[in-house]
Design an enzyme around this catalytic site. Structure first.
Site, PDB file in Angstrom:
ATOM      1  N   ASN A 153     -14.410   6.471  -5.305  1.00 37.64           N
ATOM      2  CA  ASN A 153     -13.366   7.288  -5.908  1.00 37.64           C
ATOM      3  C   ASN A 153     -13.517   7.460  -7.414  1.00 37.64           C
ATOM      4  O   ASN A 153     -12.988   8.398  -7.984  1.00 37.64           O
ATOM      5  CB  ASN A 153     -11.983   6.714  -5.595  1.00 37.64           C
ATOM      6  CG  ASN A 153     -11.873   5.234  -5.861  1.00 37.64           C
ATOM      7  OD1 ASN A 153     -12.623   4.436  -5.306  1.00 37.64           O
ATOM      8  ND2 ASN A 153     -10.964   4.842  -6.713  1.00 37.64           N
ATOM      9  N   SER A 201      -6.750   9.694   4.170  1.00 37.50           N
ATOM     10  CA  SER A 201      -5.406   9.863   3.614  1.00 37.50           C
ATOM     11  C   SER A 201      -5.067  11.337   3.427  1.00 37.50           C
ATOM     12  O   SER A 201      -5.908  12.117   2.979  1.00 37.50           O
ATOM     13  CB  SER A 201      -5.345   9.141   2.265  1.00 37.50           C
ATOM     14  OG  SER A 201      -4.113   9.420   1.626  1.00 37.50           O
ATOM     15  N   HIS A 203      -3.025  12.947   1.268  1.00 37.56           N
ATOM     16  CA  HIS A 203      -2.885  13.563  -0.055  1.00 37.56           C
ATOM     17  C   HIS A 203      -4.203  13.727  -0.805  1.00 37.56           C
ATOM     18  O   HIS A 203      -4.223  14.274  -1.911  1.00 37.56           O
ATOM     19  CB  HIS A 203      -1.846  12.824  -0.905  1.00 37.56           C
ATOM     20  CG  HIS A 203      -2.284  11.515  -1.475  1.00 37.56           C
ATOM     21  ND1 HIS A 203      -2.708  11.396  -2.783  1.00 37.56           N
ATOM     22  CD2 HIS A 203      -2.369  10.280  -0.946  1.00 37.56           C
ATOM     23  CE1 HIS A 203      -3.017  10.125  -3.021  1.00 37.56           C
ATOM     24  NE2 HIS A 203      -2.818   9.428  -1.916  1.00 37.56           N
ATOM     25  N   THR A 239       9.386   5.082  14.012  1.00 41.47           N
ATOM     26  CA  THR A 239       9.474   6.492  14.371  1.00 41.47           C
ATOM     27  C   THR A 239       8.467   7.290  13.542  1.00 41.47           C
ATOM     28  O   THR A 239       8.354   7.103  12.331  1.00 41.47           O
ATOM     29  CB  THR A 239      10.908   7.010  14.140  1.00 41.47           C
ATOM     30  OG1 THR A 239      11.790   6.232  14.941  1.00 41.47           O
ATOM     31  CG2 THR A 239      11.035   8.477  14.513  1.00 41.47           C
ATOM     32  N   CYS A 326      -5.498   4.444 -10.041  1.00 38.48           N
ATOM     33  CA  CYS A 326      -4.858   3.138  -9.861  1.00 38.48           C
ATOM     34  C   CYS A 326      -5.124   2.198 -11.024  1.00 38.48           C
ATOM     35  O   CYS A 326      -4.366   1.274 -11.258  1.00 38.48           O
ATOM     36  CB  CYS A 326      -5.348   2.502  -8.568  1.00 38.48           C
ATOM     37  SG  CYS A 326      -5.343   3.661  -7.218  1.00 38.48           S
TER      38      CYS A 326
HETATM   39  C1  LIG Z   1      -6.616   7.107  -2.799  1.00 32.73           C
HETATM   40  C2  LIG Z   1      -7.493   6.109  -2.151  1.00 32.73           C
HETATM   41  C3  LIG Z   1      -6.971   5.107  -1.313  1.00 32.73           C
HETATM   42  C4  LIG Z   1      -5.487   4.937  -1.108  1.00 32.73           C
HETATM   43  O1  LIG Z   1      -4.935   5.955  -0.326  1.00 32.73           O
HETATM   44  P1  LIG Z   1      -3.343   6.145  -0.341  1.00 32.73           P
HETATM   45  O2  LIG Z   1      -3.085   7.163   0.717  1.00 32.73           O
HETATM   46  O3  LIG Z   1      -2.980   6.599  -1.710  1.00 32.73           O
HETATM   47  O4  LIG Z   1      -2.755   4.815   0.006  1.00 32.73           O
HETATM   48  C5  LIG Z   1      -7.838   4.245  -0.691  1.00 32.73           C
HETATM   49  N1  LIG Z   1      -9.166   4.337  -0.891  1.00 32.73           N
HETATM   50  C6  LIG Z   1      -9.717   5.281  -1.670  1.00 32.73           C
HETATM   51  C7  LIG Z   1     -11.189   5.352  -1.819  1.00 32.73           C
HETATM   52  C8  LIG Z   1      -8.902   6.199  -2.334  1.00 32.73           C
HETATM   53  O5  LIG Z   1      -9.449   7.116  -3.126  1.00 32.73           O
END
Ligand SMILES: *Cc1c(COP(=O)(O)O)cnc(C)c1O
Length: 384
Positions: A153, A201, A203, A239, A326
């Protein structure tokens, strides 16, 4: 002028097409997927459709997809759940991961160390690559689980997951990959990658926040993380987040349909941007320039701390980041760049620019101009 968003690795906006299919599930189609009458049936069918859409993106079976609250939960659940189940079955208590993982994996592993598991955190090379032979050399008789991310990331380096996976499959060692940055952006097939579990994920692929999925290969039974009702085949109680699930499904379908074209478009923009940045005196690219996510550019600048540059770029109207979302606000240098062998000064200058679906060439041209101006201004100020 509206700021230009160049931080798609931190999060992506929800695509309008995704929002549109989600909206009815907040109002008219509010039923509980567990209910037997028509409201429930409609919600249940929507969840089933989304499960197929996510499965299709990964070339998996719908029955192998479990919905979670996001990437962090998927990582926590599969690593804790499999570690506990495999240790109880007497298979061992050794886990292998890498030093460049997301904290959702790293901090899960350190929690498991407190529960008596042994964890090996593998080093990476200067490009952030985990070598398959390093994984192989770390294997022990009591190794039960390996977790290596598909793509990083911070620096965008794509790991050799297929090679690591086939080596582990031959030894029947459970293999998980955090594909949160990769899913929907590069082609992924769970068969070709030889992975037993994969996290993604919503988002990070133009779906909503607070929804994610875990691919879990048929036949594996981790302990549940959330106990309660029988949802998600008794693996994840509560749920269902129906609207979120529908949104993730649609986001996956759109990503799959547009993947090749978008991958090519962004790779080209990324390569252009990396070339431009390398012409600025004192700038270098972090990470692997070849095996790299299409939207990721991460660079360092000699003698300029990342905060100084970030503030200038923000004032000029560009939203970029210092490493990962983060770690923003924390003063310690990136654990990823540190693992890649960079000292605190080098790592402390890193800027991550991540491109996405709504990034245009014009935006990047303006960004390069703003970057050149900012670097020159900071240097001039320092010389005075
Ligand atoms: C953003 C991210 C996560 C966390 O995902 P969330 O849906 O925000 O909890 C985990 N691993 C990587 C590599 C990410 O980029």
């Amino acid at each position: 002028m509206r700021p230009v968003y160049l931080d798609y690795a931190a999060t992506t906006p929800v695509d309008e097409r995704v929002l549109k299919v989600m909206l009815p599930y907040f109002s008219a189609q509010f039923g509980n997927p567990s209910s037997v009458y028509s409201f429930g049936r409609l919600a249940r069918a929507a969840v089933a459709k989304a499960r197929s859409q996510v499965a299709s993106l990964l070339h998996a079976e719908p029955a192998e997809i479990f919905f979670t609250s996001g990437g962090s939960e998927s990582d926590n659940w599969v690593i804790k759940g499999m570690a506990l189940a495999l240790r109880r079955a007497g298979k061992g208590s050794h886990i292998i991961t890498s030093q460049v993982e997301h904290h959702a994996v790293l901090n899960t592993c350190s929690w498991l160390e407190q529960q008596g598991f042994a964890v090996t955190y593998l080093p990476v090379d200067e490009l952030g690559r985990v070598k398959p032979e390093t994984v192989e050399a770390a294997l022990r008789d009591d190794t039960i689980l390996v977790s290596i991310m598909t793509a990083n990331n911070e620096v965008g380096t794509i790991e050799p997951i297929a090679e690591i996976g086939s080596m582990l499959r031959a030894r029947q060692i459970f293999f998980h990959t955090d594909a949160v940055q990769a899913a929907g952006h590069i082609p992924l097939s769970v068969e070709e990658l030889h992975v037993d579990a994969l996290s993604l994920s919503g988002h990070k692929l133009y779906g909503p926040k607070g929804i994610g999925a875990l691919y879990l290969r048929r036949g594996f039974l981790p302990d549940a993380l959330i106990h309660g009702g029988g949802q998600e085949r008794e693996m994840r109680a509560g749920t269902e987040n129906t609207a979120g699930i529908v949104g993730l499904g649609e986001a996956a379908a759109i990503a799959q349909a547009e993947l090749t074209a978008e991958w090519e478009r962004l790779s080209e923009l990324r390569d252009w941007l990396m070339t431009e940045i390398k012409t600025i005196p004192g700038c270098w690219i972090n990470g692997d320039e070849e095996y790299r996510l299409p939207g990721n550019v991460n660079f360092g600048v000699t003698g300029i701390a990342q905060d100084t540059l970030l503030i200038r770029l923000d004032m000029a109207g560009f939203a970029v980041s210092a490493g990962s979302a983060c770690s923003a606000g924390s003063l310690s240098p990136s654990h990823v760049l540190t693992a890649m062998g960079q000292d605190a000064d080098k790592a402390g200058s890193a800027i991550r620019v991540t491109l996405g679906r709504f990034t245009t060439e014009d935006m990047l041209q303006r960004f390069v101009e703003a970057l050149k101006t900012a670097v020159a201004a900071i240097r001039k100020q320092a010389a005075e």
